[in-house]
Design a protein around this motif. Structure first.
Motif, PDB file in Angstrom:
ATOM      1  N   GLU A  49      39.842 -67.592 -19.220  1.00 22.95           N
ATOM      2  CA  GLU A  49      38.999 -67.682 -18.021  1.00 22.95           C
ATOM      3  C   GLU A  49      38.122 -68.930 -18.037  1.00 22.95           C
ATOM      4  OE1 GLU A  49      35.635 -65.147 -15.647  1.00 22.95           O
ATOM      5  OE2 GLU A  49      37.090 -64.087 -16.848  1.00 22.95           O
ATOM      6  N   VAL A  50      37.578 -69.293 -19.197  1.00 26.73           N
ATOM      7  CA  VAL A  50      36.744 -70.479 -19.289  1.00 26.73           C
ATOM      8  C   VAL A  50      37.576 -71.719 -18.994  1.00 26.73           C
ATOM      9  CG1 VAL A  50      35.328 -71.882 -20.841  1.00 26.73           C
ATOM     10  CG2 VAL A  50      35.149 -69.394 -20.913  1.00 26.73           C
ATOM     11  N   VAL A  51      38.787 -71.757 -19.516  1.00 23.82           N
ATOM     12  CA  VAL A  51      39.686 -72.880 -19.253  1.00 23.82           C
ATOM     13  C   VAL A  51      40.030 -72.931 -17.769  1.00 23.82           C
ATOM     14  CG1 VAL A  51      41.973 -73.825 -19.750  1.00 23.82           C
ATOM     15  CG2 VAL A  51      40.610 -72.834 -21.592  1.00 23.82           C
TER      16      VAL A  51
ATOM     17  N   PHE B  28      30.248 -69.599  -4.158  1.00 22.54           N
ATOM     18  CA  PHE B  28      30.343 -70.713  -5.096  1.00 22.54           C
ATOM     19  C   PHE B  28      29.530 -70.437  -6.362  1.00 22.54           C
ATOM     20  CE2 PHE B  28      29.358 -75.000  -6.653  1.00 22.54           C
ATOM     21  CZ  PHE B  28      30.604 -75.596  -6.626  1.00 22.54           C
ATOM     22  N   LEU B  29      28.307 -69.981  -6.204  1.00 25.26           N
ATOM     23  CA  LEU B  29      27.452 -69.710  -7.364  1.00 25.26           C
ATOM     24  C   LEU B  29      27.964 -68.531  -8.180  1.00 25.26           C
ATOM     25  CD1 LEU B  29      23.911 -70.346  -5.863  1.00 25.26           C
ATOM     26  CD2 LEU B  29      25.162 -71.758  -7.507  1.00 25.26           C
ATOM     27  N   ARG B  30      28.457 -67.495  -7.504  1.00 24.03           N
ATOM     28  CA  ARG B  30      28.993 -66.347  -8.244  1.00 24.03           C
ATOM     29  C   ARG B  30      30.175 -66.785  -9.101  1.00 24.03           C
ATOM     30  NH1 ARG B  30      25.408 -62.592  -8.990  1.00 24.03           N
ATOM     31  NH2 ARG B  30      27.051 -61.803 -10.310  1.00 24.03           N
ATOM     32  N   ARG B  31      30.972 -67.693  -8.618  1.00 25.95           N
ATOM     33  CA  ARG B  31      32.155 -68.133  -9.363  1.00 25.95           C
ATOM     34  C   ARG B  31      31.790 -69.096 -10.487  1.00 25.95           C
ATOM     35  NH1 ARG B  31      36.704 -66.951 -11.626  1.00 25.95           N
ATOM     36  NH2 ARG B  31      38.308 -68.542 -11.484  1.00 25.95           N
TER      37      ARG B  31
ATOM     38  N   ASP C 201      31.875 -65.022 -12.159  1.00 25.89           N
ATOM     39  CA  ASP C 201      32.556 -63.822 -11.679  1.00 25.89           C
ATOM     40  C   ASP C 201      34.001 -64.156 -11.345  1.00 25.89           C
ATOM     41  OD1 ASP C 201      30.136 -62.552 -11.858  1.00 25.89           O
ATOM     42  OD2 ASP C 201      29.846 -62.294  -9.704  1.00 25.89           O
ATOM     43  N   SER C 202      34.872 -63.190 -11.496  1.00 26.64           N
ATOM     44  CA  SER C 202      36.267 -63.392 -11.114  1.00 26.64           C
ATOM     45  C   SER C 202      36.370 -63.361  -9.594  1.00 26.64           C
ATOM     46  CB  SER C 202      37.145 -62.302 -11.719  1.00 26.64           C
ATOM     47  OG  SER C 202      36.853 -61.053 -11.112  1.00 26.64           O
TER      48      SER C 202
ATOM     49  N   LYS D 191      35.087 -58.081  -4.045  1.00 25.42           N
ATOM     50  CA  LYS D 191      34.570 -56.701  -4.027  1.00 25.42           C
ATOM     51  C   LYS D 191      33.070 -56.691  -3.717  1.00 25.42           C
ATOM     52  CE  LYS D 191      34.373 -52.576  -6.916  1.00 25.42           C
ATOM     53  NZ  LYS D 191      34.667 -52.007  -8.237  1.00 25.42           N
ATOM     54  N   ARG D 192      32.327 -57.591  -4.334  1.00 25.16           N
ATOM     55  CA  ARG D 192      30.874 -57.649  -4.145  1.00 25.16           C
ATOM     56  C   ARG D 192      30.505 -57.881  -2.678  1.00 25.16           C
ATOM     57  NH1 ARG D 192      25.962 -59.202  -6.803  1.00 25.16           N
ATOM     58  NH2 ARG D 192      27.002 -59.023  -8.806  1.00 25.16           N
TER      59      ARG D 192
END
Length: 168
Positions: free
Chosen positions: A77-79, A122-125, A130-131, A137-138
């Motif tokens: 996920e980090v990659v 954008f900030l959530r990602r 966040d996925s 969903k949020r």
């Protein structure tokens, strides 16, 4: 009142640290490391955005802990997040022309131009990591809308930075 602020700050920092670590104990350790690092590195005057100052230190502490725990088993996920943003973040040569403070100010200006929905997605990602599924969903929207919004926002960010003189 000060005790309430300390509790609230601790709660928020735990949230920042817990996401990448998925461990309450490791998050607490990262928050404690954050307070020590802040104590040792705080400038003579208090930073204007104190929580952002602490959150940045906390994220670095959490990722340091994550690197230590996973060693050579890097999480995909980090990659993935890095690959998504590499088209709109300046390389080392371009970044040398701008210090981090200037880049941060430009990012804040850019985020201010976005609608609330786009800014939150954008900030959530890219801040809270966040996925796409969790973001959809949020906010009660489809995953395809989240992906499209992120793609367009990254493109707009790239164009904005190039317009401001940061060529990627």
């Amino acid at each position: 009142m000060a005790l309430f602020h300390a509790f609230a700050l601790n709660f928020l920092l735990n949230g920042v640290a817990e996401y990448p670590l998925y461990s309450h104990e490791d998050a607490e350790e990262s928050v404690n490391d954050t307070y020590l690092s802040a104590w040792n590195s705080i400038p003579p005057q208090r930073p204007i955005h104190f929580f952002a100052f602490l959150a940045k230190i906390c994220r670095f502490a959490a990722y340091g802990k994550l690197d230590w725990k996973t060693a050579q088993k890097r999480q995909a996920e980090v990659v993935e997040l890095t690959a998504e943003l590499e088209t709109c973040i300046p390389d080392a040569a371009a970044q040398a022309a701008f210090d981090n403070r200037e880049l941060g100010e430009l990012l804040n200006i850019f985020l201010g131009t976005l609608t609330e929905e786009k800014r939150l997605i954008f900030l959530r990602r890219y801040w809270f990591e966040d996925s796409v599924k969790d973001i959809a969903k949020r906010y009660g929207i489809g995953e395809s809308k989240v992906k499209t919004t992120l793609l367009r926002t990254r493109t707009n960010l790239r164009n904005f930075l190039e317009k401001e003189g940061i060529h990627l």
